[in-house]
Design an enzyme around this catalytic site. Sequence first.
Site: not given
Length: 78
Positions: A12-14, A48-49, A63
């Site tokens: 749902l993240c556009h 969100m980004e 890592d």
Amino acid sequence: MAAKRAAELIPLCHPLALSKVDVSVEEAGEGLVVTAHVKTTGPTGVEMEALTAVAVACLTVYDMLKSVERGWSSKGCG
């Protein structure tokens, strides 16, 4: 790169047209501080980004460090 792919990773993240993404990693005591600054010209938030960029940067650092310092990953990441 991760910030630009947030829509592929999060339901749902556009997708957004990002105008700037800057990720920095700095030492802080015995740990690191990872910060992301993200901008867009559109009338929407970019949290969100930014969060995706920080999460993937942290995974990348983890890592890279575990391959150099074998005992590092067993000490925890907190």
